[in-house]
Design an enzyme around this catalytic site. Structure first.
Site, PDB file in Angstrom:
ATOM      1  CE  LYS A  71     -12.890  -0.118   5.683  1.00  0.00           C
ATOM      2  NZ  LYS A  71     -14.141   0.637   5.442  1.00  0.00           N
ATOM      3  CG  ASP A 131     -26.618  -3.698  12.666  1.00  0.00           C
ATOM      4  OD1 ASP A 131     -25.753  -3.500  11.792  1.00  0.00           O
ATOM      5  OD2 ASP A 131     -26.524  -4.599  13.526  1.00  0.00           O
ATOM      6  CB  VAL A 132     -25.172  -0.969   7.671  1.00  0.00           C
ATOM      7  CG1 VAL A 132     -25.402   0.517   7.794  1.00  0.00           C
ATOM      8  CG2 VAL A 132     -23.842  -1.394   8.275  1.00  0.00           C
ATOM      9  CG  ASN A 179     -18.280   6.826   7.162  1.00  0.00           C
ATOM     10  OD1 ASN A 179     -17.123   6.967   6.750  1.00  0.00           O
ATOM     11  ND2 ASN A 179     -18.584   6.964   8.451  1.00  0.00           N
ATOM     12  CE  LYS A 227     -21.153   3.601  18.101  1.00  0.00           C
ATOM     13  NZ  LYS A 227     -19.711   3.751  18.420  1.00  0.00           N
ATOM     14  CB  ILE A 240     -14.483   9.612   8.555  1.00  0.00           C
ATOM     15  CG1 ILE A 240     -12.957   9.618   8.723  1.00  0.00           C
ATOM     16  CG2 ILE A 240     -14.854   9.936   7.111  1.00  0.00           C
ATOM     17  CD1 ILE A 240     -12.250   8.523   7.949  1.00  0.00           C
ATOM     18  CE1 TYR A 289     -11.452  -1.284   8.780  1.00  0.00           C
ATOM     19  CE2 TYR A 289      -9.096  -1.066   8.395  1.00  0.00           C
ATOM     20  CZ  TYR A 289     -10.354  -0.515   8.433  1.00  0.00           C
ATOM     21  OH  TYR A 289     -10.525   0.810   8.128  1.00  0.00           O
ATOM     22  CB  THR A 314     -11.926   8.359  13.832  1.00  0.00           C
ATOM     23  OG1 THR A 314     -11.327   7.051  13.858  1.00  0.00           O
ATOM     24  CG2 THR A 314     -11.733   8.982  12.456  1.00  0.00           C
TER      25      THR A 314
END
Length: 277
Positions: free
Chosen positions: A157, A61-62, A88, A39, A18, A153, A188
């Site tokens: 979210k 790296d966030v 994102n 990456k 995405i 996960y 994806t």
């Protein structure tokens, strides 16, 4: 005129899936885009196939505050400001129940999916105040409806959804809008990896098509188009919105059933959190 003419977009997780579709869509709409990834190989591959003077690639790296601060500063130094922060970047592993999730796995998914938003906002808010800009978060439909074997996960979210609404209230007085997109299934690289991990992997493509009432699991471009709208002036009076981009996956009851022996018991999937019976 292009919807994002001369806008500056700070996009995390922008080299695959995405995020990559969004990077292309933002660029096509006239934006200058800082594409962030942790990456190096993915960043390099993206740079080789998608590069010009209006794109900036940054290895960061966030989940690391220093990385994000550096990336924000580099973006401002290169493009002169920031109009949009699109959070994102995300990870979906582990594919486990809550009790089977290790402390390290739990921490990692929250550090990327939720704390990453904290970092980009903390270090980018001054630029957004100046531009009266936009924050966009990539959520997921599972943050509302749940999903089997993805406790950590889905928890992140759900947090993203709640955080989006609170941020919208906090930053509205500053003229900053905050929204989220909530896809269901989208093809994806991450979803393809997820598919290979599932116990019924041989049925997964049919499953992912069937959970969407519109009849197919889309590519990331459908989400990117919605993102362009939400960060543009076309959506200037929209804030605190969790926009489903889901093909109707959240609608109605959809359960796994099995057809009869005469049809070889073909599995008919039922929803993002359905299971075969």
């Amino acid at each position: 005129m292009q919807l994002l003419h001369n806008k500056v977009v700070f996009l995390t997780g922008g080299t695959e899936g995405i995020g990559y579709e969004c990077a292309q869509a933002y660029h096509k709409a006239g934006a200058r885009v800082a594409i962030i990834s942790h990456k190096e190989d993915s960043l390099q591959q993206c740079r080789e196939r998608f590069f010009n003077d209006n794109l900036l690639y940054i290895l960061a790296d966030v989940s690391c505050a220093d990385d994000v601060q550096r990336a924000i500063e580099e973006t401002i130094a290169t493009f002169g400001g920031i109009d949009v922060i699109h959070n994102n970047a995300g990870v979906s592993n582990p594919s486990k129940t809550l009790c089977d999730t290790t402390d390290a796995e739990w921490q990692k998914v929250f550090d990327v999916n939720v704390k990453g938003i904290y970092h980009t906002t903390k270090y980018g808010i001054a630029a957004l105040k100046e531009s009266k800009g936009v924050i966009l978060n990539t959520g997921s439909m599972v943050g509302e409806i749940g999903q089997e074997l993805h406790a950590a996960y889905t928890a992140t979210k759900g947090a993203v959804n709640a955080l989006t609404k609170s941020m919208a209230l906090d930053y509205a007085p500053l003229g900053i809008r905050v929204n989220a997109v909530a896809p269901a299934g989208v093809w994806t690289p991450m979803l393809r990896r997820w598919s290979s991990q599932q116990p019924n992997a041989e049925h997964i493509e049919h499953y992912l098509n069937e959970i969407h009432p519109l009849g197919y699991c889309p590519e990331g471009d459908v989400v990117a188009d919605a993102c362009v709208f939400l960060v543009s002036e076309q959506a200037r009076f929209i804030t605190g919105c969790i926009l489903p981009v889901s093909g109707g996956a959240e609608l109605g009851y959809r359960r796994y059933i099995e057809k009869g022996e005469e049809e070889n018991k073909e599995v008919v999937p039922a929803g993002l959190n359905g299971k075969a019976v």
